[in-house]
Design a protein around this motif. Sequence first.
Motif, short mmCIF file in Angstrom:
data_model
loop_
_atom_site.label_atom_id
_atom_site.label_comp_id
_atom_site.label_asym_id
_atom_site.label_seq_id
_atom_site.Cartn_x
_atom_site.Cartn_y
_atom_site.Cartn_z
N LYS A 5 15.81 4.71 2.98
CA LYS A 5 15.94 4.85 4.43
C LYS A 5 15.50 6.22 4.94
O LYS A 5 14.74 6.33 5.90
CB LYS A 5 17.39 4.61 4.85
N SER A 6 16.00 7.28 4.30
CA SER A 6 15.83 8.63 4.81
C SER A 6 14.37 9.02 5.01
O SER A 6 13.95 9.38 6.12
CB SER A 6 16.51 9.64 3.87
N LEU A 7 13.58 8.95 3.96
CA LEU A 7 12.17 9.36 4.05
C LEU A 7 11.35 8.45 4.97
O LEU A 7 10.60 8.95 5.81
CB LEU A 7 11.56 9.40 2.64
N PRO A 8 11.45 7.11 4.85
CA PRO A 8 10.69 6.26 5.78
C PRO A 8 11.05 6.48 7.24
O PRO A 8 10.17 6.49 8.11
CB PRO A 8 11.05 4.84 5.34
N GLU A 9 12.34 6.68 7.54
CA GLU A 9 12.75 6.91 8.93
C GLU A 9 12.16 8.21 9.48
O GLU A 9 11.69 8.26 10.62
CB GLU A 9 14.28 6.94 9.02
N ALA B 30 0.84 -1.20 0.00
CA ALA B 30 0.00 0.00 0.00
C ALA B 30 0.87 1.24 0.00
O ALA B 30 1.84 1.34 0.75
CB ALA B 30 -0.91 -0.01 1.23
N GLY B 31 0.52 2.21 -0.85
CA GLY B 31 1.24 3.48 -0.86
C GLY B 31 2.38 3.48 -1.85
O GLY B 31 3.20 2.56 -1.88
N SER B 32 2.43 4.51 -2.67
CA SER B 32 3.47 4.60 -3.70
C SER B 32 4.86 4.77 -3.09
O SER B 32 5.85 4.32 -3.68
CB SER B 32 3.16 5.76 -4.65
N ALA C 97 -4.23 5.62 17.03
CA ALA C 97 -3.46 4.37 16.97
C ALA C 97 -4.07 3.39 15.99
O ALA C 97 -3.36 2.73 15.21
CB ALA C 97 -3.38 3.75 18.36
N MET C 98 -5.39 3.28 15.98
CA MET C 98 -6.07 2.35 15.08
C MET C 98 -5.90 2.76 13.62
O MET C 98 -5.69 1.91 12.74
CB MET C 98 -7.56 2.28 15.43
N LEU D 147 -0.16 1.33 8.85
CA LEU D 147 0.86 1.95 8.00
C LEU D 147 2.20 2.02 8.72
O LEU D 147 3.25 1.76 8.12
CB LEU D 147 0.41 3.35 7.58
N LEU D 148 2.16 2.37 10.00
CA LEU D 148 3.40 2.51 10.76
C LEU D 148 4.12 1.18 10.87
O LEU D 148 5.34 1.09 10.64
CB LEU D 148 3.08 3.07 12.15
N PHE D 149 3.40 0.11 11.23
CA PHE D 149 4.03 -1.20 11.36
C PHE D 149 4.55 -1.71 10.02
O PHE D 149 5.60 -2.33 9.95
CB PHE D 149 3.03 -2.20 11.95
#
Length: 350
Positions: A267-271, A141-143, A322-323, A328-330
């Motif tokens: 790495k940079s953007l996801p972190e 999910a997500g570009s 949280a829900m 997306l976070l995990f």
Amino acid sequence: MRQKLNSMFWNVLMRLAPCIKRIHDEKLNHMQALEIVRTVCGEVVWDFEKALEALKQPILIATRLGIFEIVDEILKVYENAFCFVDEDGKDVQQLAVLHRHEIVFRIILKELGKSWEDSVDNDLNTVLHLAGKSAPSSKIAGSALQMQREVQWFKAVENLVPPSMQEMQNSKGKTPIQVFEEEHKTLVKEGEKWMKGSASSCTVVAALIITIVFAAAFTIPGGTNTEGPAFIIFAISDALAFVSSIASVLMFLGILTTRYSPDDFLKSLPEKLIIGQITLFVSIASMMVAYGATFYINCTHQWKWTIFPIFLLGSLPVTLFAMLQSHLLFEMISSTYGPTIFPSKEEIRM
């Protein structure tokens, strides 16, 4: 009541029955096909001509579809089957990379061991050129996450191939990195748009929290009564909300000002997004704790019974956030910090 529940149960079961039957039939067909392959492979002593006639199409089709069990069975009985090529000159190694089948490629790597095939297809594309081809997955999910996965694939294959392959040109005179950059221009733009949209929305929320908790810090709840555990909880939670929301804004601003090269998605953007999301959650939770402590300090004796329901209501925004954001976070944490796609060249040689 019991009859009604039983009726509802059977209604749901009847609706699910076609789906369950379809899944069962697909699984049964898959197992039968695998058993046929095992039977055929186990009863024949293979030479090249015999293997080419009987095993070429099955292993090529299984590789395209990602049916790793069949690929594994064929390679066990005839290890040179990875040399078979299709009408475009692509072998199973190249097809596994082109169609992004990780498990199939791991199996082929295991069979290759120390030897690495520098094969090319009819257009002189190496396996690294094919890793540079765009192949977004509907499972991700997500570009931005799709772009991250594409960069991970290219980096993983680049780490495995000989250095000379990194500069090889295909029939169009393009190196693997040139193919990657050209093929992923659209996905980079879509990932940039997705990242900036997420960062902008979260920045607005974090800025509002900063305004609220900063004002609350100079409005002492309870007047001159600044003692007791409730006031300490208020002070700590308000300070934590202020600091974490500022950290969140800084992370999201970092996303908005990034140059957005393909490597930034690795790495940079996801972190930055992960840290921003976590600190935003901490700021929301801390703000609600400060709200609960303020209410406890200011409420009069006869309204003490309202503290518990107010606390439950205050936890509602935290739970909702949280829900809504946890999936997306995990997924982003798993994609960024999880196991690498392929083992290193040294691990393969062991």
